[in-house]
Write a protein that holds these residues in place. Structure first.
Motif, PDB file in Angstrom:
ATOM      1  N   TRP A  79     -12.157   5.510  -1.366  1.00  0.00           N
ATOM      2  CA  TRP A  79     -12.060   4.052  -1.440  1.00  0.00           C
ATOM      3  C   TRP A  79     -13.418   3.431  -1.746  1.00  0.00           C
ATOM      4  O   TRP A  79     -14.452   3.940  -1.314  1.00  0.00           O
TER       5      TRP A  79
ATOM      6  N   GLN B 199      -9.744  10.013   1.690  1.00  0.00           N
ATOM      7  CA  GLN B 199      -8.625   9.963   2.633  1.00  0.00           C
ATOM      8  C   GLN B 199      -7.361  10.357   1.864  1.00  0.00           C
ATOM      9  O   GLN B 199      -7.096   9.803   0.789  1.00  0.00           O
TER      10      GLN B 199
ATOM     11  N   GLU C  69       0.809  -1.215   0.000  1.00  0.00           N
ATOM     12  CA  GLU C  69       0.000   0.000   0.000  1.00  0.00           C
ATOM     13  C   GLU C  69       0.843   1.266   0.000  1.00  0.00           C
ATOM     14  O   GLU C  69       1.970   1.284   0.477  1.00  0.00           O
ATOM     15  N   ARG C  70       0.224   2.333  -0.510  1.00  0.00           N
ATOM     16  CA  ARG C  70       0.763   3.702  -0.425  1.00  0.00           C
ATOM     17  C   ARG C  70       2.209   3.824  -0.910  1.00  0.00           C
ATOM     18  O   ARG C  70       3.049   4.446  -0.247  1.00  0.00           O
TER      19      ARG C  70
ATOM     20  N   GLU D  47      -3.263   8.818  10.337  1.00  0.00           N
ATOM     21  CA  GLU D  47      -2.881   7.981   9.196  1.00  0.00           C
ATOM     22  C   GLU D  47      -2.728   8.864   7.972  1.00  0.00           C
ATOM     23  O   GLU D  47      -2.953  10.070   8.020  1.00  0.00           O
TER      24      GLU D  47
ATOM     25  N   TYR E 285      -3.158  -7.432   8.785  1.00  0.00           N
ATOM     26  CA  TYR E 285      -2.341  -6.221   8.908  1.00  0.00           C
ATOM     27  C   TYR E 285      -1.364  -6.325  10.096  1.00  0.00           C
ATOM     28  O   TYR E 285      -0.956  -5.325  10.674  1.00  0.00           O
TER      29      TYR E 285
ATOM     30  N   ASP F 230       0.542   3.068   7.217  1.00  0.00           N
ATOM     31  CA  ASP F 230       0.362   4.183   6.262  1.00  0.00           C
ATOM     32  C   ASP F 230       1.623   5.039   6.215  1.00  0.00           C
ATOM     33  O   ASP F 230       2.184   5.365   7.272  1.00  0.00           O
TER      34      ASP F 230
ATOM     35  N   GLY G 153     -10.149   2.790   8.948  1.00  0.00           N
ATOM     36  CA  GLY G 153     -10.082   1.826   7.848  1.00  0.00           C
ATOM     37  C   GLY G 153     -10.415   2.480   6.518  1.00  0.00           C
ATOM     38  O   GLY G 153      -9.959   3.580   6.214  1.00  0.00           O
ATOM     39  N   TRP G 154     -11.262   1.814   5.718  1.00  0.00           N
ATOM     40  CA  TRP G 154     -11.620   2.354   4.397  1.00  0.00           C
ATOM     41  C   TRP G 154     -12.662   3.464   4.495  1.00  0.00           C
ATOM     42  O   TRP G 154     -12.953   4.140   3.502  1.00  0.00           O
TER      43      TRP G 154
HETATM   44  C1  GAL Z   1      -6.785   2.662   6.024  1.00  0.00           C
HETATM   45  C2  GAL Z   1      -5.441   2.980   5.386  1.00  0.00           C
HETATM   46  C3  GAL Z   1      -5.401   2.290   4.043  1.00  0.00           C
HETATM   47  C4  GAL Z   1      -5.598   0.801   4.275  1.00  0.00           C
HETATM   48  C5  GAL Z   1      -6.901   0.567   5.019  1.00  0.00           C
HETATM   49  C6  GAL Z   1      -7.110  -0.897   5.351  1.00  0.00           C
HETATM   50  O1  GAL Z   1      -6.918   3.270   7.258  1.00  0.00           O
HETATM   51  O2  GAL Z   1      -5.268   4.346   5.248  1.00  0.00           O
HETATM   52  O3  GAL Z   1      -4.170   2.559   3.408  1.00  0.00           O
HETATM   53  O4  GAL Z   1      -4.529   0.287   5.011  1.00  0.00           O
HETATM   54  O5  GAL Z   1      -6.907   1.289   6.224  1.00  0.00           O
HETATM   55  O6  GAL Z   1      -8.268  -1.076   6.131  1.00  0.00           O
END
Ligand code: GAL
Length: 368
Positions: A329, A308, A99-100, A251, A125, A202, A271-272
């Motif tokens: 997302w 986000q 990610e990212r 984050e 995670y 993140d 999260g998302w």
């Molecule tokens: C978010 C985060 C995303 C991803 C997601 C997974 O908080 O910014 O990059 O990790 O959670 O739930």
């Protein structure tokens, strides 16, 4: 007739030069851009947008994409910058979480350096690692080097001496209680991870005014941000790092510099699902950082316009022109996630972001 045609051409090109936050964004092949949680590098007259290649779910089945553009609106798919591995023993084996991704250029080594958030396959995670990949070209192929938890054995620069010693009963403190919060602020998770390295989820990369690169990551179970200095080749940590907003749950860090200040915009931790963004500023990347509040203004500001943040893009050739890049997302069908790009404007020393259905880079030429 010719005049009508010329007018039409002009009209079409000016319409297509619009950025439309939240709409489908077709690349030059007509496919919606697949570069989520991304970041942009400017190199030799071109912008390169790197991001997560998503399918329906969010696992890394392909890797990191790269797109190129000269005008920030028309993007050409340059293929896969970093491919997941077919080797089941690789840290970046197909089905891991990547990610990212962010890329910076190291002028000394002439290498393009990518760091990304890595979760090992099958572990949800829990791994909380950062991965490194390096390339000779901005469009790749990036070659995976290693993954790690940063700063093993190192205490933050802004850490009190007395916080280094574990306290009786700290492991059994109930989460989210006042005593637990105090313990977190006084280094509970740093102590726990001092040997193996700090958790890193993140993230972003940022090169400061002096050319020093920093890796900024959500650490300590996403409770506290760390800003960590990278070495001269940008391929390792020096061990110098600070904590920012301990237990503040930040984050999605993204940074820019304007008129003597570094500014950082972050999100909360849901999260998302979107939440309200936050902003900070500091004179030096290693702090102290001062909180400035939610940068978003108007309807939808409390949910960052349903997005986000992921990166702040400096527009080349324009002074103090920065674009807040964010992801809307879509966890039911990740490939359909949309991009929210909005201009940042400064008001009373604070970054502010307003919703716009569509806009173009000329907003930066108007007196703000
Ligand atoms: C978010 C985060 C995303 C991803 C997601 C997974 O908080 O910014 O990059 O990790 O959670 O739930």
């Amino acid at each position: 007739m010719i005049r009508i045609f010329a007018f039409l051409l002009l009209f079409i090109s000016s319409v297509s030069a619009q950025i439309r936050p939240g709409q489908l964004w077709p690349d030059t092949d007509g496919q919606h851009i697949n570069a989520h949680g991304g970041g942009v590098l400017f190199h030799k007259g071109q912008y390169y947008w790197y991001g997560e290649i998503k399918g329906k779910n969010s696992l890394a089945e392909v890797g990191v994409s790269v797109y190129s553009s000269r005008d920030l609106k028309t993007w050409k798919n340059e293929g896969i910058a970093l491919k997941v591995s077919e080797d089941p023993n690789s840290d970046i084996t197909k089905g891991c979480v990547m990610e990212r991704p962010k890329v910076i250029y190291n002028a000394k080594t002439k290498k393009f350096v990518m760091w990304f958030h890595l979760e090992l396959k099958g572990q949800g995670y829990a791994a909380a690692r950062t991965g490194l990949a390096v390339s000779d070209s901005p469009v790749g192929p990036f070659v995976f080097q290693k993954s790690l938890r940063p700063n093993a054995g190192k205490w933050p620069l802004n850490f009190e001496e007395e916080w280094k010693n574990p306290r009786a009963g700290e492991d059994t403190l109930k989460w989210w209680t006042p005593n637990w919060y105090t313990a977190v602020k006084e280094g509970l998770f740093i102590r726990k991870h001092i040997e193996g390295g700090q958790m890193a989820r993140d993230m972003t990369l940022y090169v400061d005014q002096k050319g020093k690169a920093f890796h900024v990551y959500s650490s300590e179970e996403n409770l506290t941000l760390h800003i960590a200095e990278l070495n001269d080749t940008y391929t390792d940590f020096t061990g110098r790092y600070i904590t920012v907003a301990p237990a503040g749950h930040n984050e999605a860090p993204a940074l820019f510099y304007q008129d003597g200040w570094y500014y950082m915009i972050t999100s909360g931790c849901t999260g998302w699902d979107p939440n309200a963004a936050r902003s900070f500023r500091a004179k030096d990347m290693l702090g102290p950082w001062e909180e400035l509040g939610n940068p978003c203004v108007g309807e939808g500001a409390e949910l960052t316009f349903k997005s986000q943040g992921t990166f702040i893009l400096p527009v080349q050739g324009k002074k103090n022109a920065f674009i807040f890049m964010a992801d809307r997302w879509n966890p039911k069908n990740h490939i359909d996630g949309r991009y929210i790009w909005l201009p940042i404007q400064m008001e009373g020393g604070k970054p502010k972001i307003y919703w716009k259905d569509e806009w173009d880079l000329e907003v930066f030429d108007k007196k703000r």
